[in-house]
Design a protein around this motif. Structure first.
Motif, PDB file in Angstrom:
ATOM      1  N   PHE A 192       0.852  -1.186   0.000  1.00  0.00           N
ATOM      2  CA  PHE A 192       0.000   0.000   0.000  1.00  0.00           C
ATOM      3  C   PHE A 192       0.894   1.243   0.000  1.00  0.00           C
ATOM      4  CE2 PHE A 192      -2.243  -3.451   2.052  1.00  0.00           C
ATOM      5  CZ  PHE A 192      -3.501  -3.410   1.457  1.00  0.00           C
ATOM      6  N   GLN A 193       0.620   2.141  -0.904  1.00  0.00           N
ATOM      7  CA  GLN A 193       1.435   3.353  -1.015  1.00  0.00           C
ATOM      8  C   GLN A 193       0.946   4.419  -0.043  1.00  0.00           C
ATOM      9  OE1 GLN A 193       1.638   5.277  -4.910  1.00  0.00           O
ATOM     10  NE2 GLN A 193       3.871   5.387  -4.665  1.00  0.00           N
ATOM     11  N   ILE A 194       1.885   4.984   0.703  1.00  0.00           N
ATOM     12  CA  ILE A 194       1.592   6.074   1.639  1.00  0.00           C
ATOM     13  C   ILE A 194       1.884   7.387   0.918  1.00  0.00           C
ATOM     14  CG2 ILE A 194       2.135   7.078   3.884  1.00  0.00           C
ATOM     15  CD1 ILE A 194       3.099   4.303   4.763  1.00  0.00           C
ATOM     16  N   TYR A 214      -3.105   2.267  12.649  1.00  0.00           N
ATOM     17  CA  TYR A 214      -3.513   1.013  11.999  1.00  0.00           C
ATOM     18  C   TYR A 214      -3.146  -0.219  12.820  1.00  0.00           C
ATOM     19  CZ  TYR A 214      -4.871   3.635   7.882  1.00  0.00           C
ATOM     20  OH  TYR A 214      -5.512   4.512   7.014  1.00  0.00           O
ATOM     21  N   HIS A 274       0.440  12.500   5.972  1.00  0.00           N
ATOM     22  CA  HIS A 274       0.555  11.210   5.281  1.00  0.00           C
ATOM     23  C   HIS A 274      -0.794  10.516   5.331  1.00  0.00           C
ATOM     24  CE1 HIS A 274       4.959  11.524   5.235  1.00  0.00           C
ATOM     25  NE2 HIS A 274       4.852  11.966   6.475  1.00  0.00           N
ATOM     26  N   THR A 275      -1.135   9.820   4.248  1.00  0.00           N
ATOM     27  CA  THR A 275      -2.441   9.165   4.169  1.00  0.00           C
ATOM     28  C   THR A 275      -2.357   7.890   3.355  1.00  0.00           C
ATOM     29  OG1 THR A 275      -4.760   9.449   3.518  1.00  0.00           O
ATOM     30  CG2 THR A 275      -3.090  10.505   2.134  1.00  0.00           C
ATOM     31  N   LEU A 276      -3.254   6.976   3.671  1.00  0.00           N
ATOM     32  CA  LEU A 276      -3.406   5.735   2.911  1.00  0.00           C
ATOM     33  C   LEU A 276      -4.716   5.691   2.129  1.00  0.00           C
ATOM     34  CD1 LEU A 276      -2.155   2.901   5.333  1.00  0.00           C
ATOM     35  CD2 LEU A 276      -1.241   3.419   3.078  1.00  0.00           C
ATOM     36  N   ASP A 277      -5.633   6.611   2.412  1.00  0.00           N
ATOM     37  CA  ASP A 277      -6.973   6.583   1.809  1.00  0.00           C
ATOM     38  C   ASP A 277      -7.308   7.892   1.111  1.00  0.00           C
ATOM     39  OD1 ASP A 277      -7.093   8.142   4.038  1.00  0.00           O
ATOM     40  OD2 ASP A 277      -8.638   6.977   5.077  1.00  0.00           O
TER      41      ASP A 277
END
Length: 540
Positions: free
Chosen positions: A488-490, A520, A501-504
């Motif tokens: 998963f790209q941050i 998380y 910073h985000t994952l979504d």
């Protein structure tokens, strides 16, 4: 001809002097000095009254001996400084108990490596187990013992590695190594070592498991596991594998069948008839290894290779190489072979991790710690009176909370330093603070990240964070779920001059990577599962 007991003793003493001069000296000293506790009649005195009176020359000789005995009795007793050396006049040799007993537990020096190739030498007894070595390294390096620390046997010359079972004798394994082989012992975590006892559904897919006898209704994964541990019944593991032909470089795809008696392959498709099955390998006198570089070293068609290696032979020609199509298939084969080989011993290792065969169990290792280590205890100072935290789970949670509080205070001090560029310094600090975390692995490749996660076990929630190779400003979260590795790209997001910073895609934002990982670990969010175990490269 009549012979006195004293003459017999003199003969015994002369025989002892010929056999052992030291014994003659000790016995002579005992007769000369007498008992250390005081004068006492000679032990042969009562027996002398039973002999007939001497006559002639024998009578004169007996008188001289009697006078000598009386002179000895009239001499003052000399304290014997070595009473343990005194022996009976009838004893011709020294007792074996007078000498120190030889130590039957011989010691040997072994060297254990970590992932960063640092090593540590340990002097261990000959009967030490793999679990005892792990426990010793845990105590010496002050690691938290979560029962996942494992000893690995690494064979670099043929590109193989295996997990050493907790009950295996380390010195016995090392005795099978060749003199010219550069084999190593590695110490690292393996979260999947006993994961099949917790989540058997991930290890035994339905299409690979069948039963030798008819069963009524569906069989759950837990019942399959119980069949492996039972000595009367067993499930059959079947499927296609690539096998390397003996003496050749070519590989052939064959249908294999695993039973309690060994591994078989079918000469006619998927037929299980006895006339079509041929024996391939047994696992009583061999170990199961995982191939690390199957494509490069052995020309395997995939990267999911494993092999049988005899215990007493180490040549490449003795290896029976196999290769699966995917990681889940290889995991199923290797796990089933481990269960069939060791059976209930694996379950005992899982339930009682500290019960080793050698004297280096947890009870005997603890005194080897220093006084300062034994005096350290977890304390709670939140109330009016301090108290000792005896619950290890509570102590661990308190340590985590104190670490988080310390980090927040440190960031606050750096952000309010008072300089005109405090905000820029704060953002720079947030960008770099993650580099000291054990789960961050800097600029490693995607393949290296997958290798690290596979090494430490394809358990749900095993993860690491790394720099992105395609975009230098972003990071990648690599994690394991469902026996597969996902990435998963941050992405960095800027808002009002501040960087997040985000994952979504910005729905959930974090000021730094530490905050993201901690979130998380507690919340699933957009991930398939929570982050549970981080991959760390330890140093010994």
């Amino acid at each position: 001809m009549t012979t006195s007991l004293q003459d017999g003793q003199g003969a015994a003493g002369r025989a002892a002097a010929q056999d052992s001069p030291l014994a003659a000296q000790v016995c002579g000293a005992a007769r000369g000095r007498g008992d250390a506790r005081g004068p006492a009649p000679a032990p042969w005195g009562p027996a002398r009254a039973l002999l007939p009176p001497p006559a002639g020359a024998r009578g004169r000789a007996a008188d001289r001996r009697k006078k000598k005995d009386l002179d000895v009795l009239e001499m003052p007793s000399i304290p014997n400084p070595f009473p343990e050396l005194c022996c009976s006049p009838f004893t011709s040799v020294l007792s074996a108990g007078l000498f120190p007993k030889a130590n039957s537990r011989k010691k040997q020096v072994i060297k254990v490596y970590s992932e960063d190739e640092t090593s540590r030498a340990l002097e261990v007894p000959s009967d030490i187990t793999a679990r005892d070595v792990c426990q010793l390294l845990i105590l010496k390096n002050h690691y938290i013992d979560d029962h996942s620390w494992t000893l690995f046997e690494h064979l670099p010359h043929i590109g193989l590695e295996r997990t050493m079972e907790d009950h295996e004798l380390v010195i016995e394994v090392l005795s099978n190594w060749g003199m010219e082989e550069e084999n190593k012992l590695y110490f690292r975590k393996n979260y999947a070592k006993y994961e099949f006892f917790k989540n058997p559904m991930y290890f035994f897919p339905e299409h690979m498991v069948s039963f030798a006898t008819e069963t009524n209704g569906e069989i759950s994964p837990t019942q399959i596991l119980q069949m492996f541990l039972s000595s009367s019944t067993y499930p059959e593991i079947h499927g296609f594998l690539h096998a390397k032909e003996q003496g050749k470089k070519s590989w052939k795809k064959i249908y294999f069948l695993l039973r309690r008696s060994g591994l078989y392959f079918s000469t006619k498709g998927t037929s299980k008839e006895p006339r079509h099955l041929q024996f391939f390998s047994e696992f009583g006198n061999s170990d199961i290894y995982v191939s690390l570089a199957g494509k490069k070293k052995h020309g395997a068609p995939t990267n999911y290779g494993f092999c049988f290696k005899p215990n007493k032979a180490g040549g490449p020609r003795d290896l029976k190489m196999l290769c699966a199509e995917e990681e889940q298939s290889r995991t199923c084969w290797v796990t089933a072979i481990r269960l069939l080989k060791y059976g209930m011993q694996l379950y005992q290792n899982y339930m009682h991790p500290y019960q080793g065969r050698s004297g280096c169990s947890s009870q005997s290792i603890s005194p080897m710690r220093s006084i300062s280590e034994n005096s350290l205890v977890a304390m709670d100072f939140s109330g009016q009176k301090s108290r000792v935290i005896e619950n290890p789970t509570e102590a661990l949670s308190v340590a985590v909370e104190e670490g988080l509080a310390w980090r927040k205070k440190g960031c606050l001090r750096l952000a309010t330093h008072g300089s005109p560029t405090a905000s820029s310094q704060s953002s720079a600090t947030n960008m770099a603070i993650h580099r000291s975390q054990p789960w961050f692995h800097h600029k490693i490749s995607r393949e290296e990240a997958q290798r690290l996660i596979i090494q430490q076990g394809l358990v749900d929630g095993v993860f690491l964070v790394r720099d992105s190779q395609s975009n230098p400003k972003t990071f990648v979260l690599s994690m394991s779920h469902g026996q597969k590795i996902k990435h998963f790209q941050i992405i960095p997001v800027e808002d009002d001059g501040e960087l997040f910073h985000t994952l979504d895609d910005g729905h959930t934002r974090f000021t730094d990577l530490i905050q993201l990982v901690e979130f998380y670990q507690l919340n699933k969010g957009v991930l398939p599962c929570k982050l549970k175990h981080y991959c760390a490269r330890i140093a010994l």
